[in-house]
Each structure stands twice: as structure tokens, then as C-alpha cells.
Write a protein that holds these residues in place. Structure first.
Motif, PDB file in Angstrom:
ATOM      1  N   PHE A   1       0.831  -1.203   0.000  1.00  0.00           N
ATOM      2  CA  PHE A   1       0.000   0.000   0.000  1.00  0.00           C
ATOM      3  C   PHE A   1       0.866   1.253   0.000  1.00  0.00           C
ATOM      4  O   PHE A   1       0.566   2.220  -0.688  1.00  0.00           O
ATOM      5  CB  PHE A   1      -0.972   0.022   1.185  1.00  0.00           C
ATOM      6  CG  PHE A   1      -1.882   1.214   1.139  1.00  0.00           C
ATOM      7  CD1 PHE A   1      -3.002   1.218   0.337  1.00  0.00           C
ATOM      8  CD2 PHE A   1      -1.593   2.354   1.870  1.00  0.00           C
ATOM      9  CE1 PHE A   1      -3.834   2.329   0.262  1.00  0.00           C
ATOM     10  CE2 PHE A   1      -2.413   3.473   1.807  1.00  0.00           C
ATOM     11  CZ  PHE A   1      -3.536   3.446   0.995  1.00  0.00           C
TER      12      PHE A   1
ATOM     13  N   GLU B   1      -3.662   8.208   2.705  1.00  0.00           N
ATOM     14  CA  GLU B   1      -4.315   6.959   3.092  1.00  0.00           C
ATOM     15  C   GLU B   1      -5.681   7.278   3.677  1.00  0.00           C
ATOM     16  O   GLU B   1      -5.841   8.225   4.449  1.00  0.00           O
ATOM     17  CB  GLU B   1      -3.485   6.232   4.138  1.00  0.00           C
ATOM     18  CG  GLU B   1      -4.149   4.968   4.640  1.00  0.00           C
ATOM     19  CD  GLU B   1      -3.364   4.265   5.726  1.00  0.00           C
ATOM     20  OE1 GLU B   1      -3.802   3.177   6.126  1.00  0.00           O
ATOM     21  OE2 GLU B   1      -2.345   4.800   6.179  1.00  0.00           O
TER      22      GLU B   1
ATOM     23  N   LYS C   1     -12.258  -0.552   4.626  1.00  0.00           N
ATOM     24  CA  LYS C   1     -11.170  -1.008   3.758  1.00  0.00           C
ATOM     25  C   LYS C   1     -10.263   0.170   3.456  1.00  0.00           C
ATOM     26  O   LYS C   1     -10.709   1.298   3.280  1.00  0.00           O
ATOM     27  CB  LYS C   1     -11.720  -1.582   2.450  1.00  0.00           C
ATOM     28  CG  LYS C   1     -12.501  -2.853   2.637  1.00  0.00           C
ATOM     29  CD  LYS C   1     -12.951  -3.394   1.308  1.00  0.00           C
ATOM     30  CE  LYS C   1     -13.778  -4.658   1.505  1.00  0.00           C
ATOM     31  NZ  LYS C   1     -14.297  -5.180   0.246  1.00  0.00           N
ATOM     32  N   ARG C   2      -8.968  -0.118   3.369  1.00  0.00           N
ATOM     33  CA  ARG C   2      -7.985   0.909   3.033  1.00  0.00           C
ATOM     34  C   ARG C   2      -8.256   1.436   1.630  1.00  0.00           C
ATOM     35  O   ARG C   2      -8.577   0.675   0.715  1.00  0.00           O
ATOM     36  CB  ARG C   2      -6.594   0.275   3.097  1.00  0.00           C
ATOM     37  CG  ARG C   2      -5.488   1.253   2.900  1.00  0.00           C
ATOM     38  CD  ARG C   2      -4.163   0.583   3.104  1.00  0.00           C
ATOM     39  NE  ARG C   2      -3.908   0.522   4.527  1.00  0.00           N
ATOM     40  CZ  ARG C   2      -3.105  -0.342   5.111  1.00  0.00           C
ATOM     41  NH1 ARG C   2      -2.481  -1.238   4.392  1.00  0.00           N
ATOM     42  NH2 ARG C   2      -2.923  -0.324   6.397  1.00  0.00           N
ATOM     43  N   CYS C   3      -8.155   2.743   1.469  1.00  0.00           N
ATOM     44  CA  CYS C   3      -8.370   3.378   0.171  1.00  0.00           C
ATOM     45  C   CYS C   3      -7.401   4.544   0.033  1.00  0.00           C
ATOM     46  O   CYS C   3      -6.652   4.861   0.949  1.00  0.00           O
ATOM     47  CB  CYS C   3      -9.814   3.854   0.023  1.00  0.00           C
ATOM     48  SG  CYS C   3     -10.264   5.226   1.099  1.00  0.00           S
ATOM     49  N   ILE C   4      -7.451   5.176  -1.128  1.00  0.00           N
ATOM     50  CA  ILE C   4      -6.640   6.363  -1.381  1.00  0.00           C
ATOM     51  C   ILE C   4      -7.582   7.558  -1.403  1.00  0.00           C
ATOM     52  O   ILE C   4      -8.494   7.619  -2.234  1.00  0.00           O
ATOM     53  CB  ILE C   4      -5.891   6.248  -2.720  1.00  0.00           C
ATOM     54  CG1 ILE C   4      -4.962   5.032  -2.702  1.00  0.00           C
ATOM     55  CG2 ILE C   4      -5.115   7.533  -3.013  1.00  0.00           C
ATOM     56  CD1 ILE C   4      -4.344   4.702  -4.043  1.00  0.00           C
TER      57      ILE C   4
ATOM     58  N   GLU D   1     -10.355   3.582  -9.191  1.00  0.00           N
ATOM     59  CA  GLU D   1      -9.601   2.513  -8.543  1.00  0.00           C
ATOM     60  C   GLU D   1      -8.177   2.566  -9.080  1.00  0.00           C
ATOM     61  O   GLU D   1      -7.973   2.773 -10.278  1.00  0.00           O
ATOM     62  CB  GLU D   1     -10.222   1.150  -8.827  1.00  0.00           C
ATOM     63  CG  GLU D   1      -9.541   0.035  -8.066  1.00  0.00           C
ATOM     64  CD  GLU D   1     -10.241  -1.304  -8.239  1.00  0.00           C
ATOM     65  OE1 GLU D   1      -9.551  -2.249  -8.663  1.00  0.00           O
ATOM     66  OE2 GLU D   1     -11.449  -1.383  -7.966  1.00  0.00           O
TER      67      GLU D   1
ATOM     68  N   TYR E   1      -6.842  -0.518  -5.206  1.00  0.00           N
ATOM     69  CA  TYR E   1      -7.374   0.257  -4.083  1.00  0.00           C
ATOM     70  C   TYR E   1      -8.380   1.282  -4.603  1.00  0.00           C
ATOM     71  O   TYR E   1      -8.140   1.956  -5.602  1.00  0.00           O
ATOM     72  CB  TYR E   1      -6.249   0.987  -3.339  1.00  0.00           C
ATOM     73  CG  TYR E   1      -5.305   0.041  -2.642  1.00  0.00           C
ATOM     74  CD1 TYR E   1      -5.609  -0.477  -1.399  1.00  0.00           C
ATOM     75  CD2 TYR E   1      -4.121  -0.349  -3.258  1.00  0.00           C
ATOM     76  CE1 TYR E   1      -4.747  -1.357  -0.759  1.00  0.00           C
ATOM     77  CE2 TYR E   1      -3.256  -1.234  -2.626  1.00  0.00           C
ATOM     78  CZ  TYR E   1      -3.575  -1.740  -1.383  1.00  0.00           C
ATOM     79  OH  TYR E   1      -2.731  -2.622  -0.757  1.00  0.00           O
ATOM     80  N   LYS E   2      -9.501   1.398  -3.901  1.00  0.00           N
ATOM     81  CA  LYS E   2     -10.524   2.373  -4.259  1.00  0.00           C
ATOM     82  C   LYS E   2      -9.982   3.780  -4.047  1.00  0.00           C
ATOM     83  O   LYS E   2      -9.263   4.042  -3.088  1.00  0.00           O
ATOM     84  CB  LYS E   2     -11.770   2.160  -3.397  1.00  0.00           C
ATOM     85  CG  LYS E   2     -12.921   3.049  -3.766  1.00  0.00           C
ATOM     86  CD  LYS E   2     -14.173   2.696  -2.979  1.00  0.00           C
ATOM     87  CE  LYS E   2     -15.302   3.609  -3.425  1.00  0.00           C
ATOM     88  NZ  LYS E   2     -16.547   3.268  -2.752  1.00  0.00           N
TER      89      LYS E   2
END
Length: 72
Positions: free
Chosen positions: A5, A27, A33-36, A54, A58-59
Motif C-alpha cells: 500500500f 491513506e 477497507k484501506r483506500c486512497i 480505482e 485500491y478504491k
């Protein structure tokens, strides 16, 4: 934060921070859920069209920075 990540986030920052109205790329957490997170000075559709929803699994979530910021 896992190493994969971190690498993805760093690449996203390098790619998107030079786009007008992008204030920050960080982050985030969406639906546990981990996303940007991409913080925008203005919710500009043209900016959103330049960034995928995406990125490398990662979303990507667009956030309003409350901005543009002005120096005082």
C-alpha cells in the motif's frame, strides 16, 4: 500500513499531486477497507476525470478539502 500500500500510495501521490486543485493524496478508509483519499480544493469534474476511481487494486475516494486555501 503494509509495504504494498505504501508503494501504491507513493505512486499515486507522484502522479496526482501536480494536477490543479489536488490538495492532498493520502491513506483513507472507506467501508472498513484501506483506500486512497484525494482531497480537492474544488469538486471539479475535469479533475476527477484525470484520476481513476480505482488504482492498483485500491478504491480512490474524492474528498472536499473545504478549499481553496488563501494565505493570510
Amino acid at each position: 500500513m503494509d509495504k504494498n500500500f505504501n508503494n501504491v500510495l507513493r505512486k499515486a501521490q507522484n502522479n496526482w499531486m501536480n494536477i490543479k486543485d489536488v490538495i492532498s493524496v493520502a491513506e483513507g478508509l472507506q467501508d472498513k477497507k484501506r483506500c486512497i483519499d484525494v482531497y480537492l480544493a474544488n469538486q471539479n469534474e475535469k479533475v476527477k476525470e484525470q484520476i481513476p476511481t480505482e488504482y492498483k487494486g485500491y478504491k480512490v475516494v474524492f474528498r472536499d478539502s473545504g478549499g481553496p486555501f488563501k494565505s493570510q
